[in-house]
Design an enzyme around this catalytic site. Structure first.
Site, short mmCIF file in Angstrom:
data_model
loop_
_atom_site.label_atom_id
_atom_site.label_comp_id
_atom_site.label_asym_id
_atom_site.label_seq_id
_atom_site.Cartn_x
_atom_site.Cartn_y
_atom_site.Cartn_z
N GLU A 147 8.90 -34.88 -37.44
CA GLU A 147 9.68 -34.47 -38.58
C GLU A 147 10.42 -33.10 -38.33
OE1 GLU A 147 10.80 -36.45 -40.92
OE2 GLU A 147 9.03 -37.73 -41.27
N ASP A 294 11.33 -47.52 -34.97
CA ASP A 294 12.88 -47.69 -35.22
C ASP A 294 13.72 -46.68 -34.28
OD1 ASP A 294 11.53 -45.27 -36.63
OD2 ASP A 294 12.56 -46.03 -38.34
N GLU A 388 11.11 -49.95 -50.87
CA GLU A 388 10.45 -49.50 -49.39
C GLU A 388 10.02 -50.72 -48.72
OE1 GLU A 388 9.51 -45.90 -47.99
OE2 GLU A 388 11.43 -46.56 -48.44
N GLU A 406 19.69 -44.83 -44.77
CA GLU A 406 19.90 -45.80 -43.63
C GLU A 406 20.70 -46.91 -43.96
OE1 GLU A 406 16.35 -43.48 -42.66
OE2 GLU A 406 16.77 -44.72 -44.63
N THR A 492 18.94 -39.21 -35.12
CA THR A 492 18.47 -40.03 -36.06
C THR A 492 18.41 -39.16 -37.77
OG1 THR A 492 16.60 -41.43 -36.40
CG2 THR A 492 15.98 -39.16 -36.12
#
Length: 912
Positions: A147, A294, A388, A406, A492
């Site tokens: 993160e 991902d 989710e 997304e 990303t």
């Protein structure tokens, strides 16, 4: 997750660029050649409406960013319900979610390049000055390497990229001298100790001040990390190396990627979700394109675009071939086992896979991108947001939605690739839903439960970093942006890195390790540089023809079995037996069970799937008996329904899912505990009474306020600091007696949520709420009365939050010791209030996993009825009916198959 922003253009403000790569050229072809082809397929959106929607996005960003700066800065994130900043260690721990917080003004850094994309250059210059003046990267706090890399390092690099662009233009940032880059370099060096492993894979966490393993660091004992955590570093680290000339960052990131590629499962070319950072053994052997994996795939393709290294493209294409062979089951993307890729690993999908259609656009594989995107959009239209997680028959699995970007990201790239105005309408829907359901006076609040519309007191930094960027770009024309977006690639986290980095400071050796492990099939590269006549046929209705069969996929279909059902119809055979449809008294079902695994490979596959479903069904039995959460919605001024609080249900009184909601003004009862006859019946007559938990049974409280004339009741937890954000869903049980005499609805609020109502009463005196099974649409007449400026609302909400700021917060556990503070005192069995709470072994990792799995629009029974001609019973058709009657047959079946299941699990452990 984010996709690349297009090809490399000619002419540069910095060093000369390399020739276009095949992938970048493909993206450019998608952006240029498609637009004239597709617009005939749907009514084009006028320039005026696009500008109006773009301006609306700007206003929404101002609302979110302005409230963060006013009420939260310099804290990492805004808590929009209580109008204050979230500071690590001063709020109840949320577990791994808090690892993104490092006391470094996360939201400000994450928003830097968004300000430039939205043409807020003056605000950008002010924000950069604040970062340089106020942000400290040397805090004694344990943070996520992943993160911190994508949000903070990426945010600093994105800010630097656009700062030098603006400086060269000559109007803004003339004082700038690479200060953000120096901060990024400082942070990069702080992250490097995480790579001190034999494998080269980084530790998942690091202490910004003390690094790894030191006693003061409080980290360094972890053994596992997710594939995406280790494989989503190359863009930021390589950019840092190319910007500064310090090659060590790119070298470390490349080594981690090399190791992951080496450890892929050779026969399937898939990777698992979790890997041991010391041994390289796969810990979780399921594989998909969602959470945990991902952005690993995303960064392989984008590393080729940015760095021009063919090995990254070869690896991506090898993985992509495996994804399309095993995981892609259009329109679904289902996890499989890496050693047994023909077997699904789970029967639900998570929201993070919504990035994948956008990545497929960059790859050039448009048809499956359109299919998956349309399926996701149908789910969103059912629930306003993407849950989710949801099952393959589109039931909610995890109900929360933290305002993830997304889906908006994939919508943007599909529009850029096709020019189809349909995707502008999709973006318009996203804007409307955000304003209607997530907007609150102090920003935008995450959805605690998409079924009830209740809010969570969080606004993650990625909401400002990504959501507004993609929505604005969706509606913006080229002249609306002050720089050429095609000169950059999106990370990303949607941070912008210039494509000219591919030719700058290339001092890292590019060892091509790909061909050492696999003989590449040329078919993997069919879509690398596609023929545009194949990609975009001269048919303006092409995209529409792909979407049309999926329009009712959520309402009427069970897509997981679509292909099998079609095959069954052609052959005259019946579709596979589903666990939820199984009846032990049905001879035909028992006969099917006997055949599973014995007759053919298809029967064996059905048997394994049935076993998985039966195991999941058995684990859900207890959950199915629990009531779902309810909602308390504040509908009076200045809230107008914008604040929705998660409430626990009662096991007595009217069921709000079957009876009309109750609306009324609130009033505190006297005595406040409601344990005796009320002394202020005139105050609660015709109103919803507020009562404090404790000293007597819930049912007794309900009878006392009912006798005083109340039309409903809200019980507020007496444990200061308790919150639905961290505690399990709470249910109020009866008193063991007949409770049919209780005819008013009763709901339970934790202390934090109850405090919001109490503070509103102190501020406005008259507060009206709605008790319901889920949030209702806002009253348009009341909305029209509201002032267009949100300043007054924000100030009022801030005053309401004053009491919450004075609450003595509970003692904090170290983030590495506990994932969630579940407030055990709120669930104590010795409490005089009789209570039932939803809890499970999964609670620590995700509180929402404990909520009941409910259908989006009922079960998919029509097709089954036509094919099986089974008489439908009340138990079969009602998703809320308890599975208690089926418990014994399920247990019996599982016992009979125990040996098979054990053997099945051992295959996971032993097969290489």
């Amino acid at each position: 997750m984010s996709e690349a922003g297009g090809g490399r253009g000619s002419g540069s403000s910095v060093p000369q660029r390399a020739p276009w790569s095949l992938v970048a050229a493909t993206a450019a072809l998608c952006l240029v050649s498609a637009t004239s082809v597709w617009t005939a397929g749907a009514a084009p959106m006028s320039r005026e409406e696009k500008q109006k929607l773009g301006n609306q996005v700007l206003e929404m960003f101002d609302h979110a960013y302005g409230n963060y700066m006013e009420h939260a800065y310099p804290a990492d994130e805004l808590m929009p319900l209580t109008c204050r900043g979230r500071v690590r260690g001063q709020e109840p721990s949320r577990g791994d979610v808090d690892d993104a917080l490092g006391k470094f003004s996360l939201t400000l850094i994450d928003s830097l390049d968004t300000l430039v994309v939205l043409n807020k250059t003056k605000e950008f210059e002010d924000a950069v000055r604040k970062v340089l003046r106020d942000v400290n990267l040397d805090n004694d706090v344990v943070v996520s390497v992943f993160e911190t890399n994508i949000r903070v390092l990426g945010g600093l690099l994105g800010g630097h990229s656009l700062a030098i662009m603006l400086k060269e233009k000559g109007e803004y940032m003339q004082w700038y001298n690479d200060e953000l880059l120096q901060m990024a370099k400082q942070l990069g060096y702080k992250l490097l100790p995480a790579f001190n492993t034999t494998s080269g894979l980084p530790y998942p966490r690091i202490n910004l001040k003390f690094g790894i393993r030191k006693p003061e660091a409080r980290t360094g004992t972890e053994t596992d990390t997710c594939t995406a955590c280790a494989g989503t570093l190359i863009l930021e680290f390589a950019a840092l190396s190319r910007f500064t000339g310090a090659t060590i960052f790119e070298e470390y990131a490349r080594k981690a990627l090399d190791f992951l590629w080496e450890k892929r499962q050779r026969s399937s070319n898939l990777v698992g979700v979790t890997i041991n950072i010391h041994t390289g053994d796969w810990v979780r052997k399921d594989s998909g394109v969602g959470a945990g994996i991902d952005s690993y795939y995303e960064y392989l393709l984008k590393a080729y675009v940015l760095l021009g290294d063919d090995s990254f493209l070869e690896r991506f294409n090898t993985h992509y071939d495996a994804i399309m062979r095993y995981i892609s089951q259009p329109p679904l993307l289902l996890d499989v086992h890496i050693h047994k890729p023909m077997l699904n690993a789970r029967t639900w999908m998570d929201a993070l896979l919504a990035f994948f259609p956008g990545l497929q656009v960059l790859k050039g594989d448009i048809r499956p991108a359109i299919e998956t995107h349309e399926m996701l959009y149908q789910v969103i239209k059912k629930h306003n947001f993407l849950p989710e997680a949801f099952t393959t028959d589109f039931r909610v699995h995890w109900a929360q939605h933290p305002l993830r970007p997304e889906f908006a990201e994939s919508t943007y790239f599909l529009y850029k690739a096709t020019g189809d105005p349909y995707y502008l309408e999709v973006g318009k829907t996203l804007i409307e839903n955000l304003n209607k359901y997530a907007r609150v006076p102090c920003g935008f609040a995450a959805m605690k439960d998409v079924r009830t519309g209740s809010h969570e007191d969080r606004m993650d930094s990625f909401f400002l970093a990504e959501m507004f960027k993609y929505l604005y770009l969706l509606f913006a024309d080229k002249e609306d942006i002050i720089f050429d977006i095609e000169d950059y690639i999106f990370t990303t986290e949607a941070h912008l890195l210039p494509l000219w980095l591919s030719t700058t400071n290339q001092r890292v050796s590019k060892k091509n390790t790909t061909s050492e492990y696999t003989e590449l099939d040329d078919s993997n590269f069919d879509w690398t540089c596609p023929n545009t006549q194949i990609l975009f046929p001269n048919d303006p209705l092409y995209a529409q023809s792909i979407r049309e069969p999926l329009k009712n996929v959520v309402d009427k279909s069970c897509p997981r079995g679509i292909i099998r059902v079609e095959e069954s119809l052609r052959s005259g055979a019946k579709p596979p037996l589903r666990a939820r449809d199984f009846m032990a008294t049905n001879p035909e079902h028992l006969e099917i069970l006997k055949k599973m695994g014995a007759a053919s490979s298809i029967d064996a596959e059905d048997g394994l799937r049935f076993m998985q479903e039966m195991i999941e069904l058995s684990s859900q039995q207890q959950k199915e008996q629990q009531l779902p959460p309810r909602a308390v919605q504040i509908v009076s001024h200045p809230f107008f329904g914008r604040v929705v609080l998660t409430a626990g249900p009662a096991q007595f009184g009217p069921d709000l899912s079957k009876h009309k909601e109750t609306r009324g003004f609130v009033a505190s009862s006297k005595p406040y505990n409601g344990c005796s006859e009320l002394t202020n019946p005139e105050a609660v007559m015709g109103k919803i009474a507020l009562i404090q938990r404790g000293q007597c049974m819930f049912a007794e409280k309900a009878r006392n306020i009912q006798n005083a004339g109340a039309i409903g009741g809200i019980v507020i937890d007496d444990n200061e600091g308790s919150s639905s954000d961290t505690a399990p869903l709470f249910q109020m049980a009866g008193d063991g007696k007949d409770t049919d005499d209780i005819t008013i609805p009763m709901l339970f609020l934790f202390s934090k949520e109850g405090g919001i109502i109490l503070d509103a009463i102190r501020e406005y005196e008259e507060v009206e709420v709605l008790l319901s099974d889920k949030a209702k649409d806002r009253d348009p007449e009341m909305e029209n009365e509201e002032q267009p400026s949100s300043e007054n609302d924000s100030q009022s909400a801030e005053q309401i939050a004053s009491r919450s700021q004075e609450i003595d917060l509970v003692d904090q556990e170290s983030p590495e010791e506990s994932s969630v503070n579940s407030h055990p005192e709120a669930l104590s069995p010795v409490d005089t209030d009789s209570a039932a709470s939803v809890s499970s072994s999964e609670q620590d990792s995700n509180p929402m996993e404990n909520l009941e799995t409910t259908s989006l629009d009922g079960e998919c029974t029509d097709l089954d009825n036509q094919l099986q001609e089974q008489p439908e019973t009340e138990e079969d058709s009602n998703p809320n009916v308890s599975w208690g009657k089926k418990a014994q047959p399920i247990d019996s079946i599982l016992a009979d198959w125990n040996e098979d299941i054990e053997a099945f699990e051992m295959m996971d452990k032993d097969e290489l």
